[in-house]
Design a protein around this motif. Structure first.
Motif, PDB file in Angstrom:
ATOM      1  N   GLU A   1       2.106 -18.821  41.451  1.00 49.27           N
ATOM      2  CA  GLU A   1       1.034 -17.921  42.142  1.00 49.27           C
ATOM      3  C   GLU A   1      -0.051 -17.336  40.948  1.00 49.27           C
ATOM      4  O   GLU A   1      -1.321 -17.491  41.213  1.00 49.27           O
ATOM      5  CB  GLU A   1       1.696 -16.521  42.591  1.00 49.27           C
ATOM      6  CG  GLU A   1       1.060 -16.054  43.570  1.00 49.27           C
ATOM      7  CD  GLU A   1       2.060 -14.831  44.251  1.00 49.27           C
ATOM      8  OE1 GLU A   1       1.425 -13.837  44.281  1.00 49.27           O
ATOM      9  OE2 GLU A   1       3.070 -15.215  44.499  1.00 49.27           O
ATOM     10  N   PHE A   2       0.478 -17.455  39.873  1.00 48.43           N
ATOM     11  CA  PHE A   2      -0.397 -17.382  38.587  1.00 48.43           C
ATOM     12  C   PHE A   2      -1.358 -18.528  38.454  1.00 48.43           C
ATOM     13  O   PHE A   2      -2.558 -18.330  38.383  1.00 48.43           O
ATOM     14  CB  PHE A   2       0.450 -17.201  37.492  1.00 48.43           C
ATOM     15  CG  PHE A   2      -0.252 -17.077  36.038  1.00 48.43           C
ATOM     16  CD1 PHE A   2      -0.990 -15.984  35.560  1.00 48.43           C
ATOM     17  CD2 PHE A   2      -0.394 -18.585  35.377  1.00 48.43           C
ATOM     18  CE1 PHE A   2      -1.770 -16.393  34.362  1.00 48.43           C
ATOM     19  CE2 PHE A   2      -1.073 -18.665  34.173  1.00 48.43           C
ATOM     20  CZ  PHE A   2      -1.830 -17.488  33.651  1.00 48.43           C
ATOM     21  N   ASN A   3      -0.719 -19.761  38.602  1.00 49.32           N
ATOM     22  CA  ASN A   3      -1.453 -21.177  38.385  1.00 49.32           C
ATOM     23  C   ASN A   3      -2.550 -20.997  39.450  1.00 49.32           C
ATOM     24  O   ASN A   3      -3.624 -21.458  39.397  1.00 49.32           O
ATOM     25  CB  ASN A   3      -0.795 -22.172  38.536  1.00 49.32           C
ATOM     26  CG  ASN A   3      -0.060 -22.364  37.241  1.00 49.32           C
ATOM     27  OD1 ASN A   3      -0.490 -21.955  36.089  1.00 49.32           O
ATOM     28  ND2 ASN A   3       1.195 -22.853  37.266  1.00 49.32           N
ATOM     29  N   GLU A   4      -2.142 -20.428  40.719  1.00 47.72           N
ATOM     30  CA  GLU A   4      -3.174 -20.708  41.706  1.00 47.72           C
ATOM     31  C   GLU A   4      -4.272 -19.896  41.527  1.00 47.72           C
ATOM     32  O   GLU A   4      -5.602 -19.948  42.071  1.00 47.72           O
ATOM     33  CB  GLU A   4      -2.625 -19.999  42.928  1.00 47.72           C
ATOM     34  CG  GLU A   4      -1.649 -21.145  43.797  1.00 47.72           C
ATOM     35  CD  GLU A   4      -2.444 -22.401  44.186  1.00 47.72           C
ATOM     36  OE1 GLU A   4      -3.492 -22.117  45.032  1.00 47.72           O
ATOM     37  OE2 GLU A   4      -2.173 -23.576  43.762  1.00 47.72           O
ATOM     38  N   GLN A   5      -4.245 -18.543  40.761  1.00 48.52           N
ATOM     39  CA  GLN A   5      -5.160 -17.569  40.527  1.00 48.52           C
ATOM     40  C   GLN A   5      -5.966 -18.272  39.319  1.00 48.52           C
ATOM     41  O   GLN A   5      -7.233 -18.489  39.367  1.00 48.52           O
ATOM     42  CB  GLN A   5      -4.461 -16.310  40.157  1.00 48.52           C
ATOM     43  CG  GLN A   5      -4.036 -15.484  41.229  1.00 48.52           C
ATOM     44  CD  GLN A   5      -3.515 -14.390  40.916  1.00 48.52           C
ATOM     45  OE1 GLN A   5      -2.543 -14.299  39.891  1.00 48.52           O
ATOM     46  NE2 GLN A   5      -3.667 -13.290  41.256  1.00 48.52           N
ATOM     47  N   ALA A   6      -5.392 -18.601  38.501  1.00 46.96           N
ATOM     48  CA  ALA A   6      -6.277 -19.376  37.133  1.00 46.96           C
ATOM     49  C   ALA A   6      -7.014 -20.546  37.278  1.00 46.96           C
ATOM     50  O   ALA A   6      -7.857 -20.994  36.721  1.00 46.96           O
ATOM     51  CB  ALA A   6      -5.174 -19.445  36.165  1.00 46.96           C
ATOM     52  N   LYS A   7      -6.519 -21.496  38.306  1.00 40.52           N
ATOM     53  CA  LYS A   7      -7.024 -22.819  38.600  1.00 40.52           C
ATOM     54  C   LYS A   7      -8.442 -22.836  38.863  1.00 40.52           C
ATOM     55  O   LYS A   7      -9.465 -23.574  38.323  1.00 40.52           O
ATOM     56  CB  LYS A   7      -6.283 -23.625  39.686  1.00 40.52           C
ATOM     57  CG  LYS A   7      -6.015 -24.946  39.405  1.00 40.52           C
ATOM     58  CD  LYS A   7      -5.215 -25.638  40.155  1.00 40.52           C
ATOM     59  CE  LYS A   7      -5.787 -26.166  41.556  1.00 40.52           C
ATOM     60  NZ  LYS A   7      -4.897 -26.626  42.471  1.00 40.52           N
ATOM     61  N   PRO A   8      -9.061 -21.966  39.715  1.00 41.47           N
ATOM     62  CA  PRO A   8     -10.413 -22.180  40.204  1.00 41.47           C
ATOM     63  C   PRO A   8     -11.338 -21.666  38.846  1.00 41.47           C
ATOM     64  O   PRO A   8     -12.530 -22.163  38.983  1.00 41.47           O
ATOM     65  CB  PRO A   8     -10.548 -21.163  41.175  1.00 41.47           C
ATOM     66  CG  PRO A   8      -9.182 -20.601  41.555  1.00 41.47           C
ATOM     67  CD  PRO A   8      -8.206 -20.870  40.540  1.00 41.47           C
ATOM     68  N   GLN A   9     -10.752 -21.171  37.918  1.00 42.32           N
ATOM     69  CA  GLN A   9     -11.648 -20.661  36.890  1.00 42.32           C
ATOM     70  C   GLN A   9     -11.784 -21.777  35.633  1.00 42.32           C
ATOM     71  O   GLN A   9     -12.701 -21.696  35.086  1.00 42.32           O
ATOM     72  CB  GLN A   9     -11.213 -19.510  36.180  1.00 42.32           C
ATOM     73  CG  GLN A   9     -11.348 -18.310  36.978  1.00 42.32           C
ATOM     74  CD  GLN A   9     -12.864 -17.982  37.262  1.00 42.32           C
ATOM     75  OE1 GLN A   9     -13.817 -18.322  36.441  1.00 42.32           O
ATOM     76  NE2 GLN A   9     -13.035 -17.263  38.341  1.00 42.32           N
ATOM     77  N   LYS A  10     -10.982 -22.780  36.031  1.00 40.76           N
ATOM     78  CA  LYS A  10     -10.973 -23.763  34.767  1.00 40.76           C
ATOM     79  C   LYS A  10     -12.231 -24.734  34.734  1.00 40.76           C
ATOM     80  O   LYS A  10     -12.667 -25.010  33.675  1.00 40.76           O
ATOM     81  CB  LYS A  10      -9.381 -24.533  35.059  1.00 40.76           C
ATOM     82  CG  LYS A  10      -8.697 -25.043  33.844  1.00 40.76           C
ATOM     83  CD  LYS A  10      -7.754 -25.684  34.291  1.00 40.76           C
ATOM     84  CE  LYS A  10      -7.406 -27.234  33.246  1.00 40.76           C
ATOM     85  NZ  LYS A  10      -6.423 -27.857  33.720  1.00 40.76           N
TER      86      LYS A  10
END
Ligand code: GDP
Ligand code: MG
Length: 678
Positions: free
Chosen positions: A325-334
């Motif tokens: 879930e964390f990765n889902e949140q972080a991904k778009p910012q990368k």
């Protein structure tokens, strides 16, 4: 009339709890079949029973007793379950296995063990022992079901079963470690078909004596020799009348007994927290399967190890869920950060993702073995932080870039404002850029304390770059300033110098040099005034002044050269000569008469004019105070010093002038001849 499965024909008049579906909650599941295989659908079933996420807020109860003693009948009445009850008309043999139901309107998992009378039927006691072990490792309450007439039959089947239970218990919980809570279990004896002639108290005394006798005959390990039965078990006794002969009393007594399983406020409430085996509901399936595997392979069942294995498995699962879930949140910012954008509020976002992931983990995983929970939490934290760190580093890089760009833009804009002070403009822009960077960097730090992410090095690099950009801008500005001063200088000297050089006089160079020095001093002064706001170094000032002097001298020399090119100087000589020779002292043109001293006048005028070549030939003032040493020539320029005409040039100019003067002389002579002739 009862239904064939022993359940009440109508639902028990119980308060209905919200939120669970009676269809799924009435499901039953054979968790261990007659092939002694553990089901693969227990976890899903626990979810279907809406118990997956209740943590420790559930209870587990199992039953023991000989076959056909009305165990299933009792469970169905106590918990509203639908375990199979033997059909009396068929008297068929029930299969071996363990079934599970969810209690209706209660967070209770109920296990019904079938076929536990191998001893009576002369079969092997393998399943009996294994199911006892399995039930004891997970249940809080074991209902021991027996007929009244079995009480006191020390050699009877029940006593053999109890011996098994006690032995198993010693193996499981005998070596209590100091830190683990005491693993007590309640043995609830239910005496069936109680006629009433023997009071319950007597039956209870008989049973207790028997139990202690069994306990004493157990072969206990040396270190557990003096342990008592009551160190591990609480005992409770109750009796039920004959189900058919005293049907009404039977039903009402069962209902009363049910209250002990549902009413937390009662003193004799059976599910005391001390009995809980502390397996979170979402780990029950995995735990039970592990226990069963160990039991099946006849390995020593080591519960702490089982709980640790369970904790590792579940904590990994929970951690993986939180991480996904964390990765889902972080991904778009990368991507935007990699593309060079500063993400607004990145720190807040990152802290929020991180704390959400950790609290998701904590919520579910903290119920498990604390050592494992903490270790996996540290692992998860490490993974979260190492995912976030590149975002932080990228953000720093982008902040750095943006700060530098805005610094340049701000300085350039500041330099367009009239009367700017360079040092002020740069100082302000620098402070703004550093603040912008530092604010952004500080905001993006996620970790705390010693582990706090550092950004001072990036700030140092930014400062260095700002300094070098400022240096370049300062040099450009200095250059521009010198150019302006040079232009003004040229303007200042142009007219006075032209004037002086066009009319030769003995003070000509004195005047030229006075003008020159005055203007140069003004220029130097205006440079120094301006330079103060530039924070220039002494070395830079020296360099700038040297340049200024070189350019000033070059400007003067250009003026001088302009006035002394061949045509210009010859014009000057001619004019001077003519003034001397062709005009008299009153400025009236001479008309030569035959007895005039043409030769004498000619010689005088010629000599005086030739002296002018000497005057122009070198920039030398009469007043030694005004003497000037020109600056050394710059590397690339080629500005001459004080000499205007070389020796050769002087001879050449003299010769050219003489030819012109001779022409005048001849003309003068001719004019007298002409006047005689008239
Ligand atoms: P289990 O094998 O222990 O689960 O026993 P069951 O619940 O299947 O019941 C076995 C038989 O005993 C059934 O025919 C029941 O109707 C009957 N039975 C159930 N409860 C009682 C009871 O309290 N007294 C008597 N005498 N029979 C009972
Ligand atoms: Mg049964």
């Amino acid at each position: 009339v009862l239904a064939s499965n022993g359940a009440l024909p109508t639902p028990l008049p119980l308060p209905t709890l919200n939120g669970h579906n009676s269809n799924s909650t009435s499901d039953r599941l054979q968790i261990i079949n007659d092939q002694k295989q553990f089901t693969s659908s227990l976890n899903d079933q626990i979810s279907a029973w809406s118990l997956h996420d209740v943590g420790f807020d559930y209870n587990l109860v199992a039953v023991f007793g000989s076959q056909s003693t009305g165990k299933s009948t009792l469970l169905n009445r106590l918990f509203g379950t639908n375990f199979d009850v033997m059909d009396e008309t068929k008297r068929q043999q029930t299969t071996k296995g363990i079934w599970m139901c969810r209690g209706r309107d209660m967070n209770v998992l109920v296990m019904d063990v079938e076929g536990t009378d191998g001893r009576e039927r002369g079969e092997d006691q393998d399943f009996e022992r294994k199911s006892a072990l399995f039930s004891l490792a997970s249940s809080e309450v074991l209902i021991v079901n027996l007929w009244e007439h079995q009480v006191g039959l020390y050699q009877g089947a029940n006593m053999g079963l109890l011996k098994t239970v006690f032995e198993v218990n010693l193996g499981l919980f005998g070596k209590k470690s100091q830190d683990s809570a005491s693993q007590r279990t309640l043995l609830l004896f239910v005496i069936r078909d109680h006629i009433g002639t023997t009071p319950l108290a007597n039956l209870q005394a008989t049973l207790t004596a028997d139990l202690n006798r069994i306990w004493d005959t157990l072969s206990k390990p040396a270190e557990l020799q003096d342990r008592k039965l009551t160190d591990y078990f609480d005992l409770s006794f109750t009796a039920l009348p004959h189900k058919i002969l005293a049907a009404d009393k039977f039903e009402s007594d069962v209902r009363t007994l049910r209250g002990r399983f549902t009413d937390k406020s009662r003193d004799d409430f059976v599910f005391k927290s001390a009995y809980h085996k502390r397996i979170p509901a979402d780990g029950v399936a995995f735990y039970m399967e592990g226990i069963w595997e160990q039991v099946q392979s006849n390995k020593d069942l080591d519960l702490p190890t089982q709980q640790e294995l369970l904790a590792q498995f579940r904590c990994d699962e929970i951690s993986a869920g939180a991480l996904a879930e964390f990765n889902e949140q972080a991904k778009p910012q990368k991507r935007p950060i990699e593309a060079g954008n500063v993400a607004i509020g990145l720190g807040e976002m990152m802290r929020s993702w991180r704390s959400q992931a950790l609290s998701r983990y904590d919520r579910d995983a903290s119920r498990y073995h604390q050592g494992v929970y903490k270790r996996k939490r540290a692992d998860l934290t490490g993974t979260l932080d190492s995912t976030l760190l590149p975002l932080f580093v990228g953000q720093l890089k982008n902040l750095h870039k943006v700060a530098l760009v805005s610094f340049k833009a701000e300085v350039v804009a500041g330099l367009k404002v009239d009367g700017y002070n360079f040092a002020d403009v740069v100082g302000k822009a620098r402070a703004a850029a550093e603040a912008r960077f530092s604010d952004g960097a500080r905001e993006a730090v996620v970790t705390e304390g010693d582990a706090a992410w550092q950004w001072e090095e990036e700030l140092r690099l930014l400062r260095e770059e700002v300094r070098s950009v400022a240096d370049i801008l300062r040099k450009d500005e200095t250059k521009k300033m010198i150019n302006t001063i040079e232009r003004n200088f040229k303007k200042q000297i142009a007219e006075p110098v032209d004037l002086q050089l066009s009319k030769p006089s003995p003070e000509m160079w004195d005047n030229v040099l006075r003008t020159y020095k005055g203007s140069l001093a003004k220029s130097e002064g205006s440079y120094l005034t301006k330079a103060r706001s530039f924070d220039c170094t002494d070395e830079e000032n020296d360099e700038a002044l040297t340049t200024l002097r070189q350019r000033a001298w070059a400007a003067l020399r250009a003026k001088v050269d302009e006035q002394t090119v061949d045509a210009a100087i010859l014009t000057k000589l001619r004019a001077y000569f003519e003034e001397q020779f062709r005009y008299d002292e009153q400025g009236v043109p001479r008309v030569w008469k035959p007895d005039d001293d043409i030769d004498g006048a000619y010689k005088k005028a010629k000599d005086a004019t030739l002296e002018l070549i000497d005057l122009y030939a070198e920039i030398v003032p009469n007043d030694s105070e005004l003497e000037y040493t020109p600056p050394e020539e710059g590397e690339d320029s080629n500005v001459p010093g004080l000499i205007v005409f070389s020796e050769t040039k002087m001879i050449e100019l003299g010769a050219r002038f003489r030819r012109e003067a001779d022409a005048h002389y001849v003309e003068a002579k001719r004019s007298t001849v002409a006047s005689i002739a008239q």
